[in-house]
Design an enzyme around this catalytic site. Structure first.
Site, mmCIF file in Angstrom:
data_model
loop_
_atom_site.group_PDB
_atom_site.id
_atom_site.type_symbol
_atom_site.label_atom_id
_atom_site.label_comp_id
_atom_site.label_asym_id
_atom_site.label_seq_id
_atom_site.Cartn_x
_atom_site.Cartn_y
_atom_site.Cartn_z
ATOM 1 N N GLU A 81 63.866 103.930 62.227
ATOM 2 C CA GLU A 81 65.083 103.260 61.783
ATOM 3 C C GLU A 81 64.758 101.816 61.445
ATOM 4 O O GLU A 81 65.649 100.996 61.247
ATOM 5 C CB GLU A 81 66.195 103.377 62.824
ATOM 6 C CG GLU A 81 65.822 102.923 64.210
ATOM 7 C CD GLU A 81 66.875 103.279 65.245
ATOM 8 O OE1 GLU A 81 67.979 102.724 65.159
ATOM 9 O OE2 GLU A 81 66.581 104.089 66.133
ATOM 10 N N CYS A 113 67.866 106.782 66.923
ATOM 11 C CA CYS A 113 66.816 107.150 67.899
ATOM 12 C C CYS A 113 66.634 108.660 68.022
ATOM 13 O O CYS A 113 65.672 109.123 68.639
ATOM 14 C CB CYS A 113 67.135 106.554 69.265
ATOM 15 S SG CYS A 113 67.328 104.766 69.213
ATOM 16 N N HIS A 243 66.671 109.648 76.658
ATOM 17 C CA HIS A 243 66.477 108.514 75.750
ATOM 18 C C HIS A 243 66.853 107.243 76.524
ATOM 19 O O HIS A 243 67.924 107.170 77.136
ATOM 20 C CB HIS A 243 67.352 108.669 74.508
ATOM 21 C CG HIS A 243 67.425 107.406 73.713
ATOM 22 N ND1 HIS A 243 66.312 106.851 73.140
ATOM 23 C CD2 HIS A 243 68.460 106.566 73.446
ATOM 24 C CE1 HIS A 243 66.655 105.724 72.543
ATOM 25 N NE2 HIS A 243 67.954 105.527 72.715
HETATM 26 N N1 COA Z 1 71.945 91.458 89.595
HETATM 27 C C1 COA Z 1 71.879 92.806 89.416
HETATM 28 N N2 COA Z 1 72.557 93.464 88.436
HETATM 29 C C2 COA Z 1 73.289 92.739 87.580
HETATM 30 C C3 COA Z 1 73.390 91.336 87.700
HETATM 31 C C4 COA Z 1 72.663 90.695 88.758
HETATM 32 N N3 COA Z 1 72.691 89.369 88.934
HETATM 33 N N4 COA Z 1 74.201 90.883 86.715
HETATM 34 C C5 COA Z 1 74.598 91.971 86.006
HETATM 35 N N5 COA Z 1 74.055 93.095 86.531
HETATM 36 C C6 COA Z 1 74.198 94.471 86.056
HETATM 37 C C7 COA Z 1 75.618 94.833 85.671
HETATM 38 O O1 COA Z 1 76.391 95.172 86.803
HETATM 39 C C8 COA Z 1 75.375 96.007 84.736
HETATM 40 O O2 COA Z 1 75.119 97.161 85.498
HETATM 41 P P1 COA Z 1 76.024 98.502 85.324
HETATM 42 O O3 COA Z 1 75.985 98.840 83.870
HETATM 43 O O4 COA Z 1 75.361 99.491 86.184
HETATM 44 O O5 COA Z 1 77.395 98.103 85.766
HETATM 45 C C9 COA Z 1 74.068 95.645 84.035
HETATM 46 O O6 COA Z 1 73.469 94.603 84.834
HETATM 47 C C10 COA Z 1 74.249 95.132 82.605
HETATM 48 O O7 COA Z 1 75.062 94.008 82.643
HETATM 49 P P2 COA Z 1 76.390 93.877 81.755
HETATM 50 O O8 COA Z 1 76.866 92.486 81.863
HETATM 51 O O9 COA Z 1 77.348 94.971 82.091
HETATM 52 O O10 COA Z 1 75.867 94.239 80.314
HETATM 53 P P3 COA Z 1 75.545 93.288 79.062
HETATM 54 O O11 COA Z 1 76.810 92.781 78.504
HETATM 55 O O12 COA Z 1 74.459 92.356 79.372
HETATM 56 O O13 COA Z 1 74.977 94.397 78.027
HETATM 57 C C11 COA Z 1 73.689 96.211 77.168
HETATM 58 C C12 COA Z 1 73.976 95.335 78.389
HETATM 59 C C13 COA Z 1 72.642 97.238 77.555
HETATM 60 C C14 COA Z 1 74.964 96.958 76.776
HETATM 61 C C15 COA Z 1 73.185 95.310 75.999
HETATM 62 O O14 COA Z 1 71.984 94.718 76.385
HETATM 63 C C16 COA Z 1 72.986 96.080 74.719
HETATM 64 O O15 COA Z 1 73.908 96.327 73.976
HETATM 65 N N6 COA Z 1 71.717 96.481 74.429
HETATM 66 C C17 COA Z 1 71.394 97.296 73.288
HETATM 67 C C18 COA Z 1 71.613 98.733 73.698
HETATM 68 C C19 COA Z 1 71.102 99.657 72.618
HETATM 69 O O16 COA Z 1 70.080 99.448 72.078
HETATM 70 N N7 COA Z 1 71.800 100.728 72.346
HETATM 71 C C20 COA Z 1 71.289 101.599 71.335
HETATM 72 C C21 COA Z 1 71.909 102.906 71.388
HETATM 73 S S1 COA Z 1 71.145 103.972 72.537
#
Ligand code: COA
Length: 411
Positions: A81, A113, A243
């Site tokens: 992709e 993916c 995945h």
């Molecule tokens: N200590 C431990 N864990 C922590 C933390 C800390 N200090 N702060 C946050 N977290 C945890 C959150 O609780 C969350 O866990 P959960 O999902 O089990 O509740 C996790 O870290 C992620 O944090 P969150 O704030 O909810 O997410 P984010 O807004 O940072 O976004 C993604 C995370 C993955 C959604 C983002 O990075 C993203 O969109 N990535 C791309 C994903 C992708 O490529 N998708 C393609 C399709 S498969």
């Protein structure tokens, strides 16, 4: 002997960034990346690598592992992709670099993916057909997951390629295609409009779409398995791999699978079931995602490479559940059976070796490299890898009259 995968190889770029360094620079608690997402390090693409060089490097190693000549290949599919051209397929560049003959069907497949799984299944159907004339297929997944500096997706970047030789007779990996469960739905969870260098991602919604697809496929696979073998999914499958846009997704996915298969159990009982099965059935497959990050089309197959490094020949006779998801979206849950060919494959494992030879880069180097220009004045190829490096054999040298140029090292 049956049709299936007769060799697999992976290529990982030789640079990495530590997630602790990234967290510190972004003033985010390190535990968010380490525990919340599960990451340790992520692969960073140097200026001399791209989707083409990664694909060619992985492919050459897969061909060597299979012990075949390039003229035995009659089908070459690259799934990506993050292609380098809107028209010319990455597969054509690879054909040219590797010197694969002209009597070959060569094309590119895209379905986020999920595309790698589509390519593998197409290749298996081709080697089973009358059209393959005794030839083998080369399938490659190659991607650079790049979200941009200071974005939510930034910690979930990565890059790498996985290549497969598919043949009509192999003792290595067979799929049980009568069991495959499919799912697809028109959604906007992750996309990259024409002209955009990085994707737009609705990360939380994408996880919801993923889990909805997993629910559907789990029920289907369980029904198919009971019908065909009389056995249930949790008894039949020795290792599960999903995945992984980030390693912690394995936890979310496996808990969801357990809940789908046990709808009357409460959440704490599901969590206990997860804890009981995590170390044995899942942990060995996570190393790649923790160390490399997301490699999109090859992500779930990097889990397989991780498992092979960890378990080696003890995998012979085991069944592996592979859940492949791609945004947009499409998904497939399949079962792979590992045969005696794992013994030969074990002699060629080189994923850990590639991880060990990587060079750690600083935040300053990363910022320069992944800024919009995408070039680096400070990171030079000769300072990172030798001219006869056994993994990074092909490299990108620049663009001349809109044509991408590549070269090969001495190896
Ligand atoms: N200590 C431990 N864990 C922590 C933390 C800390 N200090 N702060 C946050 N977290 C945890 C959150 O609780 C969350 O866990 P959960 O999902 O089990 O509740 C996790 O870290 C992620 O944090 P969150 O704030 O909810 O997410 P984010 O807004 O940072 O976004 C993604 C995370 C993955 C959604 C983002 O990075 C993203 O969109 N990535 C791309 C994903 C992708 O490529 N998708 C393609 C399709 S498969």
């Amino acid at each position: 002997m049956k049709a299936g995968i007769s060799s697999i190889s992976i290529y990982i770029p030789p640079l990495y960034l530590s997630h602790d360094d990234l967290a510190d620079a972004r003033a985010i608690p390190r535990d968010k990346f380490r525990i919340g997402l599960g990451h340790v390090n992520m692969a960073i693409v140097p200026p001399w690598d791209d989707t083409v060089t990664m694909a060619a490097n992985a492919a050459e190693m897969a061909i060597e592992t299979a012990g075949i000549d390039k003229d035995e290949i009659g089908l070459l599919i690259v799934s990506t992709e993050t292609g380098v051209d809107q028209s010319k397929p990455v597969a054509s560049f690879v054909q040219g670099l590797l010197g694969i003959g002209h009597r070959t069907r060569v094309y590119e497949i895209k379905h986020a993916c999920y595309g790698g799984t589509v390519a593998i299944m197409n290749a298996i159907n081709w080697v089973k057909s009358q059209h393959h004339r005794g030839k083998k297929a080369l399938v490659i997944t190659s991607d650079i997951a790049k979200y941009g500096l200071n974005t939510l997706g930034e910690p979930t970047q990565g890059a790498g390629a996985v290549a497969f030789i598919i043949s009509d007779e192999t003792e290595f990996i067979h799929f049980l295609p009568d069991l495959n469960a499919f799912y697809s739905k028109d959604v906007y969870d992750f996309w990259r409009p024409n002209g955009y260098l990085t994707p737009i991602v609705d990360g939380k919604y994408s996880i919801d779409c993923y889990l909805e697809a997993l629910d559907f496929c789990t029920k289907d696979l369980q029904d198919n398995l009971i019908r065909e073998t009389g056995k249930e999914l949790l008894d039949f499958v020795d290792y599960f791999m999903y995945h992984l846009p980030f390693p912690r997704m394995a936890y979310k996915a496996h808990c969801r699978l357990l809940a789908t298969l046990n709808p009357t159990l409460a959440e704490d009982a599901i969590n206990r079931m997860y804890e009981e099965s995590f170390t044995e059935k899942m942990k060995p497959a996570l190393m790649g995602s923790e160390e490399v990050g997301n490699i999109y089309t090859g992500s779930v197959y990097m889990c397989l490479m991780s498992l092979m490094e960890e378990k080696s020949e003890s995998l012979i006779g085991k069944n592996i559940g592979i859940f492949s998801y791609g945004s947009g979206c499409g998904a497939e849950f399949l079962i792979a059976h590992i045969g005696r060919g794992m013994k030969q494959q074990a002699k060629h494992l080189n994923f850990n070796k590639q991880l060990k030879r990587r060079k750690k880069i600083t935040m300053e180097e990363y910022t320069e490299l992944y800024s919009e220009q995408g070039a680096s004045k400070t990171i030079k190829r000769e300072d990172v890898i030798s001219t006869d490096d056994e993994f990074s054999r092909y490299f990108f040298t620049g663009v001349n009259e809109h044509k991408r140029q590549y070269a090969k090292n001495r190896n």
